[in-house]
Design an enzyme around this catalytic site. Structure first.
Site, mmCIF file in Angstrom:
data_model
loop_
_atom_site.group_PDB
_atom_site.id
_atom_site.type_symbol
_atom_site.label_atom_id
_atom_site.label_comp_id
_atom_site.label_asym_id
_atom_site.label_seq_id
_atom_site.Cartn_x
_atom_site.Cartn_y
_atom_site.Cartn_z
ATOM 1 N N GLU A 1 -15.994 0.026 -0.798
ATOM 2 C CA GLU A 1 -15.308 0.369 -2.056
ATOM 3 C C GLU A 1 -15.805 -0.416 -3.268
ATOM 4 O O GLU A 1 -15.411 -0.098 -4.389
ATOM 5 C CB GLU A 1 -13.800 0.133 -1.896
ATOM 6 C CG GLU A 1 -13.140 1.134 -0.987
ATOM 7 C CD GLU A 1 -11.618 1.073 -1.073
ATOM 8 O OE1 GLU A 1 -11.076 0.037 -1.490
ATOM 9 O OE2 GLU A 1 -10.977 2.081 -0.710
ATOM 10 N N LYS B 1 -18.279 -4.517 0.722
ATOM 11 C CA LYS B 1 -16.901 -4.943 1.004
ATOM 12 C C LYS B 1 -16.602 -4.818 2.503
ATOM 13 O O LYS B 1 -15.876 -5.607 3.070
ATOM 14 C CB LYS B 1 -15.933 -4.063 0.206
ATOM 15 C CG LYS B 1 -14.477 -4.368 0.498
ATOM 16 C CD LYS B 1 -13.526 -3.498 -0.292
ATOM 17 C CE LYS B 1 -12.083 -3.777 0.131
ATOM 18 N NZ LYS B 1 -11.117 -2.874 -0.460
ATOM 19 N N GLN B 2 -17.143 -3.764 3.123
ATOM 20 C CA GLN B 2 -16.770 -3.466 4.517
ATOM 21 C C GLN B 2 -17.851 -2.607 5.148
ATOM 22 O O GLN B 2 -18.765 -2.151 4.459
ATOM 23 C CB GLN B 2 -15.441 -2.725 4.535
ATOM 24 C CG GLN B 2 -15.483 -1.364 3.858
ATOM 25 C CD GLN B 2 -14.105 -0.874 3.450
ATOM 26 O OE1 GLN B 2 -13.683 -1.108 2.333
ATOM 27 N NE2 GLN B 2 -13.419 -0.183 4.343
ATOM 28 N N TYR C 1 0.818 -1.219 0.000
ATOM 29 C CA TYR C 1 0.000 0.000 0.000
ATOM 30 C C TYR C 1 0.852 1.270 0.000
ATOM 31 O O TYR C 1 0.464 2.311 0.541
ATOM 32 C CB TYR C 1 -0.965 0.030 1.172
ATOM 33 C CG TYR C 1 -2.288 -0.666 0.904
ATOM 34 C CD1 TYR C 1 -3.004 -0.423 -0.266
ATOM 35 C CD2 TYR C 1 -2.851 -1.542 1.818
ATOM 36 C CE1 TYR C 1 -4.223 -1.048 -0.509
ATOM 37 C CE2 TYR C 1 -4.066 -2.167 1.589
ATOM 38 C CZ TYR C 1 -4.748 -1.918 0.424
ATOM 39 O OH TYR C 1 -5.951 -2.521 0.181
ATOM 40 N N GLN C 2 2.050 1.113 -0.578
ATOM 41 C CA GLN C 2 2.913 2.265 -0.860
ATOM 42 C C GLN C 2 3.306 3.071 0.387
ATOM 43 O O GLN C 2 3.675 4.228 0.279
ATOM 44 C CB GLN C 2 2.248 3.187 -1.888
ATOM 45 C CG GLN C 2 1.990 2.481 -3.221
ATOM 46 C CD GLN C 2 1.159 3.312 -4.156
ATOM 47 O OE1 GLN C 2 0.033 2.958 -4.475
ATOM 48 N NE2 GLN C 2 1.694 4.436 -4.586
ATOM 49 N N TRP D 1 -7.666 7.058 5.006
ATOM 50 C CA TRP D 1 -8.548 7.534 6.083
ATOM 51 C C TRP D 1 -8.333 6.708 7.342
ATOM 52 O O TRP D 1 -8.676 7.132 8.441
ATOM 53 C CB TRP D 1 -10.013 7.499 5.636
ATOM 54 C CG TRP D 1 -10.598 6.112 5.447
ATOM 55 C CD1 TRP D 1 -10.030 5.070 4.768
ATOM 56 C CD2 TRP D 1 -11.852 5.624 5.932
ATOM 57 N NE1 TRP D 1 -10.854 3.975 4.793
ATOM 58 C CE2 TRP D 1 -11.982 4.287 5.494
ATOM 59 C CE3 TRP D 1 -12.879 6.192 6.674
ATOM 60 C CZ2 TRP D 1 -13.117 3.509 5.785
ATOM 61 C CZ3 TRP D 1 -14.009 5.416 6.962
ATOM 62 C CH2 TRP D 1 -14.110 4.094 6.516
ATOM 63 N N ASP D 2 -7.730 5.525 7.178
ATOM 64 C CA ASP D 2 -7.415 4.672 8.329
ATOM 65 C C ASP D 2 -6.738 5.488 9.424
ATOM 66 O O ASP D 2 -6.961 5.273 10.613
ATOM 67 C CB ASP D 2 -6.422 3.567 7.940
ATOM 68 C CG ASP D 2 -6.800 2.772 6.702
ATOM 69 O OD1 ASP D 2 -7.524 3.303 5.863
ATOM 70 O OD2 ASP D 2 -6.327 1.633 6.574
HETATM 71 C C1 BGC Z 1 -10.160 -0.534 2.264
HETATM 72 C C2 BGC Z 1 -10.028 0.934 2.598
HETATM 73 C C3 BGC Z 1 -8.752 1.140 3.380
HETATM 74 C C4 BGC Z 1 -7.561 0.582 2.636
HETATM 75 C C5 BGC Z 1 -6.286 0.649 3.452
HETATM 76 C C6 BGC Z 1 -8.929 -0.988 1.510
HETATM 77 O O1 BGC Z 1 -9.011 -2.355 1.249
HETATM 78 O O2 BGC Z 1 -11.300 -0.746 1.473
HETATM 79 O O3 BGC Z 1 -11.134 1.352 3.361
HETATM 80 O O4 BGC Z 1 -8.586 2.490 3.613
HETATM 81 O O5 BGC Z 1 -7.782 -0.777 2.322
HETATM 82 O O6 BGC Z 1 -6.417 -0.041 4.638
#
Ligand code: BGC
Length: 767
Positions: A478, A593-594, A330-331, A336-337
């Site tokens: 997402e 998804k979440q 994730y670079q 927003w986490d």
């Molecule tokens: C989630 C995002 C989150 C990101 C980094 C993604 O899979 O859908 O909500 O910000 O991962 O954790």
């Protein structure tokens, strides 16, 4: 006790031990057994390992892009390589028996022990490693080998500049050199010519050794010794490594070797002891004690450990990456986490660290302004993925369609606009909790105003209904892109606008000069502020249906096909398929998804009656696939609120073991997303302390409103609030006791289950 067949925890809940070696588990073991200190992360790999085994020393503030690749932190040359061949047989975990990899959470010490039979001897190796918390640039490692018969050891140790890197070779050059027994690698990054200097100073003793020609290869330099080792004599290699970059000091080429040499002079034991002291102080502010359940205790400590080592406590210039410093996943960017998960886990334990992260967001406002301008908006549209400058590093194409091999254009970057109000509302909450008015004046107000500006330019006015709407966006779920009026987003936007208007008023009353200066600097007018208030008052806020109590995730959501995640999964043509936009199996359905509406219930729970929380939790939870580790903690927080404590505990356990039990995929749609899940770490802590522990804040006072799950007999946690240090203990009978540190400046009032309790410094009060 065992957490899984391979993984056990010590009786005191501080040590994790993984037995055996399995190449498939190696990526997870390297992540879980990471050493780190917020400046660097060194994966839990064995000293003989190389790039193929995913060795990585990830260093903060070294963001680099190669060609069209993605920006990420560099993995520095590995200064801790030690490899031995005993009587002609290479020694290592892959060929050994009785392999044990361990992590002592109390002092952040990685360990590896293994035994290997070679010809006529049994060889045993023991490795210990820590990242110093005394000097963040240092790592120290002790490698020790012993055999039960006389053996001859061919030993190499030094710096391996052939590194595992996800998106390109980040070094235009790597120069290696042996300077008086210290091996120094100086690498220069491609994009900004950052000098990353790694120095390894080692000592060796045991047996009779002869130095032979070193191994000198492009990007590798190892010292080499032949050692005649008598039976039962330990051969010990202590390596102190220093990592320094030109973003830290002007002359890393001098500083790194000097630090490594100084560390070598101090010695491994001394470095270990100073780091042990540092960790003792850290744990004072961090340790959440769970009684009655050893596994929960340990997994929470594991979460707290990883959360602490991913936090750049030494600076307010850098973010927390979604995978911390465990790899380049994730670079190494903040999402927003950072504001919704990481930061609230800090604001009542180490509030200065929460502040650092928000100052970082203030420093990156220009990046957010550039993004807004590029997309045709005003103000600050924060990066979906933010690194050092705040420009969005989230690529247009994150996944590929595994069936066709074609790229998928997701719009996480351009449409997931809740990021901006998420930041502003976190600023609001931070200021409310900590009372940090200075931060509000110096940093927070500008964030609030620029986010409000952005929102004002983003919303569309519906002349018929007289309401404002957020259209064409992604909410937290997402998989559903291009949606309108996502309930979570609109409520967040409302609160962010309200905060901006209130802040303007507050500064006008209390800090008029600072306000005037800020208004001049950003060209703010009264008309704009009045417009924010108008949008605040008329933004569409999806409300619960009067009959069912359900809140629609976004406009039209309830018209989508109502199926379960299992039914949707059965439609996959390939298990690696991406489920979301534009053609994924979840898109035409209500499968999310979440957590999405559940996020709304978590963050805005006070706005709704309990029966609304209940109805929505029970509607949305079974329709959620939890494909993000952010999901379970949000469900856990809501489950506590509605009194479903066993469910909440199940959510917490899933969250806290996601890395330990490796339940999240490392690769999705062809993209590596492995590494430690830092939001899950902080999410687990939040469910424990703010959920079960009931720690909160209302009307200027601390609140403790606990509800323990039956599996726990007690919960104890530290609180740092406005200069006061407290320890809250909750018993299984519901009793609450609060201990106030003797050095606290005065009495502190805590509202326990609605009743105010005052605690004097050095005293304990029960409720
Ligand atoms: C989630 C995002 C989150 C990101 C980094 C993604 O899979 O859908 O909500 O910000 O991962 O954790």
């Amino acid at each position: 006790m065992h957490l899984s067949e391979r993984l056990r925890v010590s009786d005191d809940g501080w040590r994790l031990v993984e037995t055996g070696w399995d190449a498939d588990r190696a990526p997870h073991v390297g992540t879980n057994f990471l050493c780190g200190n917020g400046y660097l992360g060194y994966r839990g790999t064995s000293p003989e390992h190389t790039a193929d085994d995913l060795v990585a020393l990830v260093v903060t503030d070294t963001y680099d892009t190669v060609g069209d690749g993605w920006q990420e932190l560099v993995t520095a040359p590995n200064p801790l390589l030690v490899a031995a061949t005993v009587d002609g047989s290479p020694i290592g975990v892959a060929t050994a028996e009785r392999v044990e990899t361990s992590l002592d959470l109390r002092i952040g010490e990685f360990g590896a022990r293994f035994a290997q039979r070679v010809d006529h001897a049994l060889v045993e190796v023991d490795v210990r490693r820590v990242a110093s918390y005394d000097d963040l640039h240092l790592l120290t490692q002790r490698w020790q080998l012993q055999a039960d018969a006389d053996v001859e050891v061919d030993l190499v140790d030094g710096v391996d500049g052939v590194v595992w890197s996800l998106h390109g070779d980040h070094f235009r050059t790597v120069d290696l050199d042996d300077r008086d027994g210290t091996i120094v690698a100086e690498a220069r990054t491609v994009e900004h010519d950052v000098r990353v200097v790694v120095a390894a100073a080692s000592t060796r003793h045991g047996g009779e050794s002869t130095e032979v020609d070193p191994v000198v290869e492009p990007r590798r330099r190892f010292r080499r010794h032949r050692v005649r080792l008598p039976a039962g004599t330990p051969l010990v290699v202590d390596t102190v490594a220093a990592v320094v970059t030109s973003n830290d000091v002007d002359d890393p080429g001098d500083v790194a070797p000097a630090l490594a040499r100084r560390g070598r002079a101090e010695g491994h034991e001394q470095l270990l002891s100073s780091t042990t002291d540092a960790w003792r102080r850290i744990w004072d502010d961090l340790d959440v004690v769970v009684e009655g359940h050893l596994a929960d205790q340990t997994t929470l400590r594991f979460s707290a450990y990883h959360h602490r080592i991913c936090t750049p406590a030494h600076t307010d210039h850098l973010p927390i990456g979604a995978r911390g410093l465990s790899c380049q996943g994730y670079q190494n960017a903040a999402f927003w986490d950072q504001e919704v998960y990481n930061l609230p886990a800090l604001w009542l334990s180490e509030p200065h660290l929460a502040r650092n992260l928000l100052v970082y967001r203030h420093r990156t406002l220009d990046g957010a302004r550039r993004k807004a301008e590029r997309l045709g908006y005003r103000g600050a549209y924060y990066a979906w993925m933010s690194t050092d400058t705040g420009d969005d590093v989230c690529p247009d194409v994150f996944f590929v369609d595994v069936l066709s091999g074609r790229p998928i254009r997701n719009h996480f970057n351009d449409w997931q606009m809740h990021i901006s109000p998420d930041l502003a509302t976190t600023v609001a909450r931070y200021v409310e909790i900590t009372g940090d008015e200075r931060f509000l004046v110096d940093h927070g107000a500008e964030i609030a105003f620029e986010v409000a500006r952005f929102l004002h330019s983003f919303v569309l006015y519906d002349e018929v209904r007289g309401t404002y709407h957020c259209i064409r966006l992604l909410g937290p779920d997402e998989w559903h892109e291009n949606v309108d009026d996502n309930a979570f987003t609109n409520h967040q936007a409302h609160d962010a606008l309200a905060f901006a208007v209130d802040t303007h008023e507050r500064l006008a009353a209390d800090h008029p000069v600072a306000l005037e200066q800020l208004r001049d600097r950003i060209g703010l007018t009264d008309d704009e502020v009045a417009a924010w208030a108008r949008v605040r008052d008329r933004i569409a806020l999806p409300e619960p249906d009067p009959d069912t109590g359900l809140i629609e995730q976004f406009r039209g959501f309830f018209e989508l096909e109502d199926v379960t995640p299992e039914q949707v999964r059965a439609r996959l043509l390939d298990p690696g398929e991406y489920w979301g936009w534009p053609n994924g199996v979840a898109v035409p359905t209500q499968v999310s998804k979440q957590a999405d509406v559940v996020m709304l219930l978590w963050l805005h729970g006070d706005r709704f009656e309990s029966k609304i929380l209940d109805a929505n939790y029970h509607y949305y939870a079974p329709r959620c696939a939890h494909f993000s580790t952010l999901s379970h903690p949000a469900h856990g927080m809501v489950a506590v609120r509605i009194g479903e404590l066993d469910r909440a505990l199940a959510h917490l356990r899933t969250t806290a073991t996601v890395d330990l039990l490796s339940t999240a995929p490392s690769v999705v749609g062809g993209t590596f997303i492995g590494g430690i899940h830092t939001a899950a770490c902080s999410g687990a802590l939040q469910v424990a302390v703010q959920g079960f522990g009931g720690l909160g804040f209302a009307d200027g006072r601390l609140v403790v409103d606990p509800a323990l799950p039956s599996a726990w007999t007690a919960l104890e946690y530290p609180v740092a609030w406005r200069g006061h240090h407290l320890r809250v203990r909750i018993g299984s009978d519901g009793s609450v006791s609060i201990e106030s540190h003797a050095d606290n400046p005065g009495p502190v009032e805590v509202v326990v289950r609605g009743e105010p309790v005052t605690v004097e410094p050095g005293a304990r009060a029960a409720a």
